[in-house]
Design a protein around this motif. Structure first.
Motif, PDB file in Angstrom:
ATOM      1  N   ASP A 173      -7.184   7.996  -6.149  1.00  5.99           N
ATOM      2  CA  ASP A 173      -7.747   9.556  -5.449  1.00  5.99           C
ATOM      3  C   ASP A 173      -8.734   9.910  -6.727  1.00  5.99           C
ATOM      4  O   ASP A 173      -9.122   9.247  -7.652  1.00  5.99           O
ATOM      5  CB  ASP A 173      -6.690  10.427  -5.083  1.00  5.99           C
TER       6      ASP A 173
ATOM      7  N   LEU B  43      -1.828   2.170  -1.492  1.00  3.39           N
ATOM      8  CA  LEU B  43      -3.281   2.109  -0.789  1.00  3.39           C
ATOM      9  C   LEU B  43      -4.172   0.996  -1.793  1.00  3.39           C
ATOM     10  O   LEU B  43      -3.782   1.222  -3.211  1.00  3.39           O
ATOM     11  CB  LEU B  43      -4.013   3.173  -0.868  1.00  3.39           C
TER      12      LEU B  43
ATOM     13  N   CYS C 233      -7.600  -1.602  -1.891  1.00  8.16           N
ATOM     14  CA  CYS C 233      -9.093  -1.809  -1.709  1.00  8.16           C
ATOM     15  C   CYS C 233      -9.213  -3.288  -1.750  1.00  8.16           C
ATOM     16  O   CYS C 233      -8.959  -4.012  -2.698  1.00  8.16           O
ATOM     17  CB  CYS C 233      -9.853  -0.979  -2.329  1.00  8.16           C
TER      18      CYS C 233
ATOM     19  N   HIS D 247      -2.832   6.788  -8.231  1.00 11.47           N
ATOM     20  CA  HIS D 247      -2.596   5.704  -7.362  1.00 11.47           C
ATOM     21  C   HIS D 247      -2.294   6.558  -6.213  1.00 11.47           C
ATOM     22  O   HIS D 247      -1.484   7.672  -6.101  1.00 11.47           O
ATOM     23  CB  HIS D 247      -1.481   4.742  -7.661  1.00 11.47           C
TER      24      HIS D 247
ATOM     25  N   ALA E  97      -6.323   1.165  -5.266  1.00 11.61           N
ATOM     26  CA  ALA E  97      -7.078   2.549  -4.999  1.00 11.61           C
ATOM     27  C   ALA E  97      -6.555   3.851  -5.584  1.00 11.61           C
ATOM     28  O   ALA E  97      -5.446   3.814  -5.911  1.00 11.61           O
ATOM     29  CB  ALA E  97      -7.381   2.751  -3.206  1.00 11.61           C
TER      30      ALA E  97
ATOM     31  N   SER F 261      -8.871  -7.877  -4.645  1.00  9.46           N
ATOM     32  CA  SER F 261      -8.321  -6.571  -4.244  1.00  9.46           C
ATOM     33  C   SER F 261      -7.983  -5.905  -5.522  1.00  9.46           C
ATOM     34  O   SER F 261      -7.786  -6.523  -6.380  1.00  9.46           O
ATOM     35  CB  SER F 261      -7.149  -6.729  -3.354  1.00  9.46           C
TER      36      SER F 261
ATOM     37  N   ALA G  73     -10.120  -0.348   2.536  1.00 13.08           N
ATOM     38  CA  ALA G  73      -8.948   0.302   2.224  1.00 13.08           C
ATOM     39  C   ALA G  73      -7.664  -0.305   3.441  1.00 13.08           C
ATOM     40  O   ALA G  73      -8.082  -0.329   4.380  1.00 13.08           O
ATOM     41  CB  ALA G  73      -8.867   1.665   2.653  1.00 13.08           C
TER      42      ALA G  73
END
Length: 160
Positions: free
Chosen positions: A146, A130, A132, A151, A144, A141, A64
């Motif tokens: 939750d 964020l 990854c 986002h 990311a 990439s 991350a």
């Protein structure tokens, strides 16, 4: 021409003494269709397998990092959509949203663009987001999310 019996069907010989099944063109076309379908299925399975493998790599090895949103934009794209029956198709234009971001790993800057699934009303240029990335290839990439599939955004100097 003389007639010969092959596999229970009568076939005729050509001028040079060779013979072919009556419907050789139809048989070749059917074989071609089978090979084309098999090829398409194979390409689809390879694509799906690669996507699953890449997703597994992001979940297992992904690192991350915070990126900066550099641009949020939309494009009008058209695609085919099926109607109520199998045979009816129509061209539909939809607004597709994209997000450009950049991030730094080991002193190197990386920039990437990603298609979004819906209107990014909460994301603006300059926000931190964020992401990854894969440590062995930071050019790979993605954004990311939750647990709710949202986002993870930090609004730089803006109220929520």
């Amino acid at each position: 021409m003389t007639a010969q019996k092959i596999y229970g069907t009568e076939q005729s010989t050509g001028k040079r003494g060779t013979f072919a099944p009556k419907n050789s063109n139809a048989m070749n076309w059917n074989r071609l269709k089978i090979w084309l379908i098999a090829g398409c299925v194979l390409v689809f399975l390879l694509y799906l397998g690669h996507a699953i493998w890449l997703n597994h790599r992001f979940e297992k090895d992904g690192v991350a990092a915070m990126g900066i949103v550099t641009r949020v934009y939309s494009k009008i794209e058209s695609h085919s959509e099926r109607g109520s029956s199998y045979r009816t198709q129509r061209r539909v234009k939809r607004k597709i949203y994209y997000l450009d971001y950049r991030f730094t790993v080991g002193g190197r800057d990386f920039a990437r663009s990603q298609r979004l699934g819906r209107d990014p009303e909460a994301i603006r240029k300059g926000d931190s987001i964020l992401i990854c990335y894969l440590p062995d290839n930071p050019e790979r990439s993605r954004l990311a999310f939750d647990e709710e599939g949202e986002h993870i955004v930090k609004r730089n100097g803006r109220p929520h």
